[in-house]
Design an enzyme around this catalytic site. Structure first.
Site, short mmCIF file in Angstrom:
data_model
loop_
_atom_site.label_atom_id
_atom_site.label_comp_id
_atom_site.label_asym_id
_atom_site.label_seq_id
_atom_site.Cartn_x
_atom_site.Cartn_y
_atom_site.Cartn_z
N GLU A 136 -11.44 0.04 -3.24
CA GLU A 136 -10.61 0.53 -2.12
C GLU A 136 -9.40 1.25 -2.69
O GLU A 136 -9.23 1.37 -3.92
CB GLU A 136 -10.18 -0.63 -1.22
N ASP A 144 0.82 -1.22 0.00
CA ASP A 144 0.00 0.00 0.00
C ASP A 144 0.85 1.28 0.00
O ASP A 144 0.66 2.16 0.85
CB ASP A 144 -0.91 0.02 1.24
O1 FUB Z 1 -3.21 -3.60 3.46
C1 FUB Z 1 -4.50 -3.87 3.94
C2 FUB Z 1 -5.52 -3.55 2.90
O2 FUB Z 1 -5.28 -4.32 1.74
C3 FUB Z 1 -5.50 -2.13 2.42
O3 FUB Z 1 -6.04 -1.22 3.31
C4 FUB Z 1 -6.23 -2.30 1.16
O4 FUB Z 1 -6.20 -1.22 0.29
C5 FUB Z 1 -5.57 -3.53 0.59
O5 FUB Z 1 -4.37 -3.24 -0.06
#
Ligand code: FUB
Length: 345
Positions: free
Chosen positions: A244, A31
């Site tokens: 997301e 991320d």
């Molecule tokens: O790293 C945990 C979660 O996985 C993140 O918050 C999301 O965007 C995905 O990458």
């Protein structure tokens, strides 16, 4: 992607075909939110660990506990791990799951924005402050008032305003906030409370920050993504709708909103004329990587533009043990971005 599904990949061959290699290999990182502060590149990633939690569609196996800031003198230089920047044990309101963070710089101070689950099982977004871009960061005692869900990304506009984009479906809980109040029914279902396929997709949120960057200055608004006919993308449009990992950057006076499509594993983007949108869908920036999640940021370094992203190649496909990478992106004359494929044929 369930972990069993990766047995068929020859990782030696895959890594040779990869368009870029992990920036650091001594820890797992994911991320990546990249910024240039004072002429140097700083990357704010999640710090992946194997905490022994079983894989599920709520992301319980993403049980991260702390953050390390990675820095680079230039885009081709070694990436340096600057050590512990913030630990969940130092955040009074947070119990677990330190997911994708971002950072901002204002008036000599550095602000780390991060999601974490509170002791009530609800994701909120917190902020921690430092005099250094690499920390350590001192957290505010409470989460940001009115915050919810995950994946904060903070954009500084040219007029000095700062906006936070945030949100994530399934384990990120965005779908539980549709009425403005957290819906705790069916706690183990990642898909309960999602719209029907023929209804408008759920949107990421955007909110202007207060001048001190510690609070929201208004109620979060929807980041609406329109299709080519000016209609909002539908919830069943899985290859294009927001899931997301929102990000906002500005290129040639236009606002580019980019994000992950989650269960279809693309990084897509949409263009608008205001930080609040609406944004019109344009296409894909990154085809699927090895690993279930795809998450990115976009940053200009020395007049070139770069995609910071992650994959699970170093861990041979373990979903929650990822590695940050970087690759250059290029724009066409009409402002569209050329799609990257993470592994060459
Ligand atoms: O790293 C945990 C979660 O996985 C993140 O918050 C999301 O965007 C995905 O990458």
């Amino acid at each position: 992607m369930p972990e069993e599904a990766i047995d068929h990949i020859d990782f030696e061959i895959l890594n040779k075909k990869a368009i870029s290699q992990p920036l650091v290999k001594h820890i797992y990182t994911a991320d990546p939110s990249a910024h240039v502060f004072n002429g140097k590149i700083y990357i704010y990633p999640s710090h992946d660990i194997d905490a022994g939690e079983a894989f599920d569609d709520l992301g319980s196996h993403f049980a991260m506990e702390d953050y390390h800031v990675i820095s680079m003198e230039s885009i081709n230089s070694d990436a340096v791990d600057n050590g512990l920047a913030l630990h969940v044990n130092d955040v009074p309101w947070a119990e677990k799951q330190m997911w994708a963070p971002d950072a901002a710089h204002k008036d000599g101070k550095y602000y780390l924005f991060f999601p974490a689950k509170g002791y009530d099982g609800i994701f909120r977004i917190g902020v921690a402050v430092s005099n250094s871009p690499v920390g350590s960061f001192i957290p505010q005692p409470e989460a940001i008032k009115g915050s919810f869900s995950i994946d904060p990304a903070v954009f500084e506009d040219e007029d000095g305003s700062y906006y936070m984009y945030f949100g994530g479906l399934w384990g990120g809980q965005l779908q539980r906030w549709r009425t403005g109040i957290f819906n705790a029914e069916h706690p183990d279902s990642p898909t309960a409370h999602l719209p029907e396929n023929n209804e408008p997709a759920l949107n990421a949120k955007v909110v202007k920050m207060t001048n001190d960057l510690l609070e929201f200055s208004e109620n979060p608004r929807d980041v609406v993504i329109l299709d080519e006919n000016g209609n909002p993308l539908l919830a069943g449009d899985n290859e294009r709708r927001f899931f997301e990992g929102p990000w906002l950057h500005k290129y040639n006076g236009k606002y580019y909103f980019s994000y992950s499509t989650g269960d279809t594993h693309f990084i897509c983007y949409a263009i608008g004329d205001s930080p609040y949108g609406p944004f019109t869908y344009q296409g894909k920036i990154l085809n699927p990587v090895v690993g279930w999640t795809s998450h990115h940021s976009i940053c200009e370094v020395d007049n070139k533009w770069y995609l910071f992203y992650h994959d699970s190649s170093l861990s041979k496909g373990v979903t929650h043990l990822r590695s940050i990478k970087v690759a250059e992106i290029t724009y066409n004359e009409d402002g569209t971005i050329n799609t990257l494929t993470p592994y060459k044929d």
